[in-house]
Motif scaffolding. Structure first.
Motif, PDB file in Angstrom:
ATOM      1  N   PHE A   1       0.832  -1.213   0.000  1.00  0.00           N
ATOM      2  CA  PHE A   1       0.000   0.000   0.000  1.00  0.00           C
ATOM      3  C   PHE A   1       0.864   1.259   0.000  1.00  0.00           C
ATOM      4  CE2 PHE A   1      -2.918   3.123   1.853  1.00  0.00           C
ATOM      5  CZ  PHE A   1      -4.073   2.878   1.118  1.00  0.00           C
ATOM      6  N   GLY A   2       2.164   1.053   0.278  1.00  0.00           N
ATOM      7  CA  GLY A   2       3.079   2.190   0.335  1.00  0.00           C
ATOM      8  C   GLY A   2       3.304   2.706   1.743  1.00  0.00           C
ATOM      9  N   THR A   3       2.860   1.943   2.735  1.00  0.00           N
ATOM     10  CA  THR A   3       3.011   2.378   4.132  1.00  0.00           C
ATOM     11  C   THR A   3       4.344   1.883   4.698  1.00  0.00           C
ATOM     12  OG1 THR A   3       0.614   2.203   4.416  1.00  0.00           O
ATOM     13  CG2 THR A   3       1.955   2.294   6.427  1.00  0.00           C
ATOM     14  N   THR A   4       5.038   2.791   5.376  1.00  0.00           N
ATOM     15  CA  THR A   4       6.292   2.423   6.044  1.00  0.00           C
ATOM     16  C   THR A   4       5.951   1.833   7.412  1.00  0.00           C
ATOM     17  OG1 THR A   4       7.421   4.221   4.937  1.00  0.00           O
ATOM     18  CG2 THR A   4       8.515   3.291   6.866  1.00  0.00           C
ATOM     19  N   LEU A   5       6.563   0.712   7.716  1.00  0.00           N
ATOM     20  CA  LEU A   5       6.195   0.038   8.967  1.00  0.00           C
ATOM     21  C   LEU A   5       7.386  -0.680   9.586  1.00  0.00           C
ATOM     22  CD1 LEU A   5       5.812  -3.327   8.400  1.00  0.00           C
ATOM     23  CD2 LEU A   5       3.977  -2.412   6.993  1.00  0.00           C
ATOM     24  N   SER A   6       7.190  -1.049  10.842  1.00  0.00           N
ATOM     25  CA  SER A   6       8.182  -1.867  11.556  1.00  0.00           C
ATOM     26  C   SER A   6       7.487  -3.097  12.121  1.00  0.00           C
ATOM     27  CB  SER A   6       8.801  -1.076  12.707  1.00  0.00           C
ATOM     28  OG  SER A   6       7.841  -0.886  13.737  1.00  0.00           O
ATOM     29  N   LEU A   7       8.275  -4.018  12.575  1.00  0.00           N
ATOM     30  CA  LEU A   7       7.768  -5.187  13.298  1.00  0.00           C
ATOM     31  C   LEU A   7       8.272  -5.099  14.729  1.00  0.00           C
ATOM     32  CD1 LEU A   7       8.789  -7.836  10.636  1.00  0.00           C
ATOM     33  CD2 LEU A   7       6.419  -7.266  11.207  1.00  0.00           C
TER      34      LEU A   7
ATOM     35  N   GLU B   1       2.759  -7.546  15.090  1.00  0.00           N
ATOM     36  CA  GLU B   1       2.544  -6.208  15.646  1.00  0.00           C
ATOM     37  C   GLU B   1       3.715  -5.300  15.299  1.00  0.00           C
ATOM     38  OE1 GLU B   1       2.178  -7.090  19.802  1.00  0.00           O
ATOM     39  OE2 GLU B   1       0.525  -8.473  19.427  1.00  0.00           O
ATOM     40  N   GLY B   2       3.449  -4.021  15.322  1.00  0.00           N
ATOM     41  CA  GLY B   2       4.517  -3.057  15.057  1.00  0.00           C
ATOM     42  C   GLY B   2       3.976  -1.648  14.969  1.00  0.00           C
ATOM     43  N   ARG B   3       4.744  -0.805  14.315  1.00  0.00           N
ATOM     44  CA  ARG B   3       4.359   0.604  14.143  1.00  0.00           C
ATOM     45  C   ARG B   3       4.339   0.936  12.668  1.00  0.00           C
ATOM     46  NH1 ARG B   3       5.202   1.312  19.328  1.00  0.00           N
ATOM     47  NH2 ARG B   3       6.945   0.098  20.086  1.00  0.00           N
ATOM     48  N   PHE B   4       3.647   2.014  12.325  1.00  0.00           N
ATOM     49  CA  PHE B   4       3.633   2.469  10.936  1.00  0.00           C
ATOM     50  C   PHE B   4       3.483   3.981  10.903  1.00  0.00           C
ATOM     51  CE2 PHE B   4      -0.862   3.575  10.186  1.00  0.00           C
ATOM     52  CZ  PHE B   4      -1.474   2.997  11.301  1.00  0.00           C
ATOM     53  N   LEU B   5       3.831   4.536   9.776  1.00  0.00           N
ATOM     54  CA  LEU B   5       3.642   5.975   9.604  1.00  0.00           C
ATOM     55  C   LEU B   5       2.273   6.187   8.989  1.00  0.00           C
ATOM     56  CD1 LEU B   5       7.179   7.076   8.290  1.00  0.00           C
ATOM     57  CD2 LEU B   5       6.223   7.312  10.603  1.00  0.00           C
ATOM     58  N   ASP B   6       1.432   6.921   9.706  1.00  0.00           N
ATOM     59  CA  ASP B   6       0.056   7.094   9.236  1.00  0.00           C
ATOM     60  C   ASP B   6      -0.015   8.187   8.158  1.00  0.00           C
ATOM     61  OD1 ASP B   6       0.120   9.542  10.541  1.00  0.00           O
ATOM     62  OD2 ASP B   6      -1.076   8.859  12.244  1.00  0.00           O
TER      63      ASP B   6
END
Lengths: 375, 252
Positions: free
Chosen positions: B57-63, B153-158
């Motif tokens: 989708f083009g979303t930057t994320l972490s685990l 689970e992780g984080r992403f830039l909204d």
């Protein structure tokens, strides 16, 4: 003459002389044999009797066997020694503080003071962690910050901690070594009259592993022996509802009666950390502000709450998860509603959740005769 | 003379035949290793926590956490005989646990390797696996009961380029969450292909392409679907569809 000849017959004289010559050797041999007998009887006395942890019925149904290290099996003598040491004030430098001073049986083996106070009158900076059902901590990380990798390692630290017992293990060993009662106990437990900190740690760990809490109202409910009130039932539903309490990911469920995942989380207490928790041990910024999930058992006896005892009441704890969550870079993704400040429980949900949580308390823990001070 | 020759020939054939029959069937030591990638880059616990992956989708994320359950791990030979080597395995990438199954011994031959992502409907019975209970892997009854299949689970830039969090949990797909829920089984039967086992020892590698959870066939918008997914029937079905291309087989 015949008799004299018989006694001093040349060949017989030679035999006597031979016997006299060999007497020291024979005596030595007899001594050795006796010594061996003495040693053997000592070995025979060293027969510590294996014991098993009294596993609650609910645990037997739902959990793995308790985890006992192969190099420190539980024995009657080891547990008794560990119990004596747990209540032994001479572990501290001024003979005033025992393990039980901060892990009080009638306070859920925790401490109702926000911070326990050491022998020099200095308070610590974390609330005393309850130490029950430790034998099911399969992650083998102990303390709020995971600083100990085994129970045997964990029990060594408070003795030398400057804020706590402020002693040295050399002093402790010397004290115990001069006590005939302890010499006998160590010998009975480990077959050696030589006391060491390692053996003391083993005995303490054996006793602590026997501290089991599995007789709460909710345990009896799971066994079909009692019923929950409608409020408690509703509280369980709040606890398990992903859209309300969403507590089960970190704090167990009716399928995990430990009521903890024994893992580390940042549960949204602070934007900035004074205490780095697990991150202080690992040095990993991604673990700053993470602390171990405590068990929800015995909350009726273990106030105050959180690693730093900041909440005096369960109501404050519930309010925190409902409206008080704050974001920080290491916030646990399970704090899904942090952007709204929390799960936004209704007053009814809060009351129900509290009633359910209190049903996890086990009043029989404090009165268990096997956990009382034997000294 | 001819009779004797024929007799000798027969004897030789017999011995040759006997030698062939006496040849023991060679056993091979087999291990199964689970590895993980994101957009073809290897992922280990060392790569956790950094916002370094971009999904379809083009979303930057972490685990920050990746645990999942594989069950019914079996080898089936060409005669159709199935050997079950493990009922289930909980893999925790962050803790580096469960990522190797060893101690498997199989006779030489060609096998198809099968396993299942998650539990089948019948195996997914609440509370019956003590080790999974202690691992808090359970799913509450109101959400269908049984156990999780995966916790990612992780984080992403909204959309505002702010860090946010996600919990991509797969479980049974449940309609009408609550006491009267209706549960479906979205576990994924994995037919991972054929393996020729002829060497003394072989390590089989199962790779999870994590990026596939977010893009194939359903592009996943973490801005919309980032939490409270367990009771979301539609989300669970989308996850099941995306999970079809996540796992693949490699042999060394």
């Amino acid at each position: 003459m015949d008799k004299l000849y018989f006694l001093f017959k040349p060949t017989r004289v030679i035999n006597w002389m031979y016997m006299v010559q060999k007497a020291p050797f024979i005596l030595f041999f007899i001594f050795l044999t006796l010594s061996c007998d003495i040693d053997d009887s000592q070995h025979q006395r060293y027969e510590p009797i294996p014991v098993n942890i009294a596993v609650p019925a609910v645990f037997s149904q739902l959990l793995p066997e308790p985890q006992i290290p192969s190099d420190n099996p539980l024995t009657q003598q080891g547990v008794l020694l560990g119990r004596a040491l747990f209540f032994e004030r001479r572990l501290s430098a001024d003979n005033s503080l025992s393990c039980a001073g901060c892990h009080r049986p009638n306070e859920g083996f925790s401490d109702q003071r926000r911070y326990s106070v050491g022998i020099d009158g200095v308070a610590g900076f974390r609330n005393s962690m309850p130490i029950v059902n430790i034998a099911w901590n399969t992650k083998n990380k102990f303390n709020w910050d995971g600083s100990a990798n085994s129970l045997e390692e964990q029990v060594l630290e408070p003795v030398t901690n400057e804020i706590e017992m402020h002693n040295t293990w050399a002093n402790v060993v010397a004290t115990l070594q001069n006590d005939a009662n302890y010499l006998a106990k160590f010998e009975a437990a480990f077959g050696s009259p030589t006391i060491s900190k390692e053996l003391a740690a083993k005995a303490l760990s054996q006793f602590i592993r026997t501290l089991v809490s599995g007789n709460s109202k909710f345990d009896r409910y799971l066994l079909g022996q009692t019923t929950l009130t409608p409020l408690e039932e509703e509280g369980l539903a709040v606890f398990l509802d992903e859209n309300r309490g969403d507590c089960f990911h970190c704090h167990g469920s009716p399928s995990n009666p430990l009521w903890t995942d024994n893992d580390f989380h940042n549960n949204g207490l602070d934007e900035n950390f004074i205490d780095l928790g697990l991150g202080d041990i690992t040095g990993d910024p991604a673990q700053f502000g993470l602390f171990k999930s405590p068990s929800l058992r015995n909350l009726a006896f273990t106030a105050p709450y959180m690693h730093d005892g900041r909440f005096q009441t369960l109501d404050q704890v519930i309010d925190h998860y409902s409206e008080g969550l704050v974001y920080s870079p290491t916030i646990d993704p399970l704090m899904k509603t942090v952007s709204q400040g929390g799960v936004q429980l209704s007053l009814q949900d809060k009351a129900a959740l509290k009633a359910f949580l209190l049903s996890l308390s086990d009043p029989s823990l404090a009165n268990n005769p096997a956990y009382q001070n034997p000294n | 003379m001819l009779n004797k020759s024929l007799f000798l020939l027969l004897l030789v054939v017999c011995f040759a035949a006997c030698e062939t029959n006496d040849d023991p069937i060679k056993n091979t030591s087999v291990s199964i290793d689970f590895s993980h990638r994101f957009n073809q880059q290897a992922v280990t616990s060392n790569n956790f926590n950094a916002l370094q992956y971009t999904n379809g989708f083009g979303t930057t994320l972490s685990l920050t956490r990746l645990r999942y359950l594989i069950s019914e791990i079996s080898f089936t030979n060409q005669q159709g005989i199935k050997t079950l080597v493990k009922d289930y395995q909980l893999i925790d990438v962050g803790e580096n646990t469960g990522m190797l199954i060893d101690g498997i011994t199989l006779p030489e031959g060609t096998y198809s390797l099968n396993m299942r992502f998650g539990f089948s409907q019948t195996a997914n019975t609440s509370s019956i696996y003590p080790d999974l209970n202690a691992a808090s892997w359970n799913v509450p009854q109101m959400l269908g009961g049984g156990y999780h299949y995966m916790q990612m689970e992780g984080r992403f830039l909204d959309l505002n380029n702010q860090e946010s969090i996600y919990a991509y949990h797969t479980i049974s797909a449940v309609q009408n969450p609550g006491p009267d829920n209706i549960r479906e089984d979205p576990s994924i039967a994995l037919t991972l292909g054929e393996i020729n086992i002829t060497q003394d020892a072989i390590q089989i590698n199962i790779t999870m392409d994590i990026d596939q959870w977010f893009e194939n066939p359903n592009l996943w918008d973490l801005n919309l679907l980032n939490g409270m997914l367990m009771g979301n029937y539609t989300a669970q079905k989308l996850m099941q569809e995306n999970g079809q291309t996540v796992f693949s087989l490699q042999t060394n």
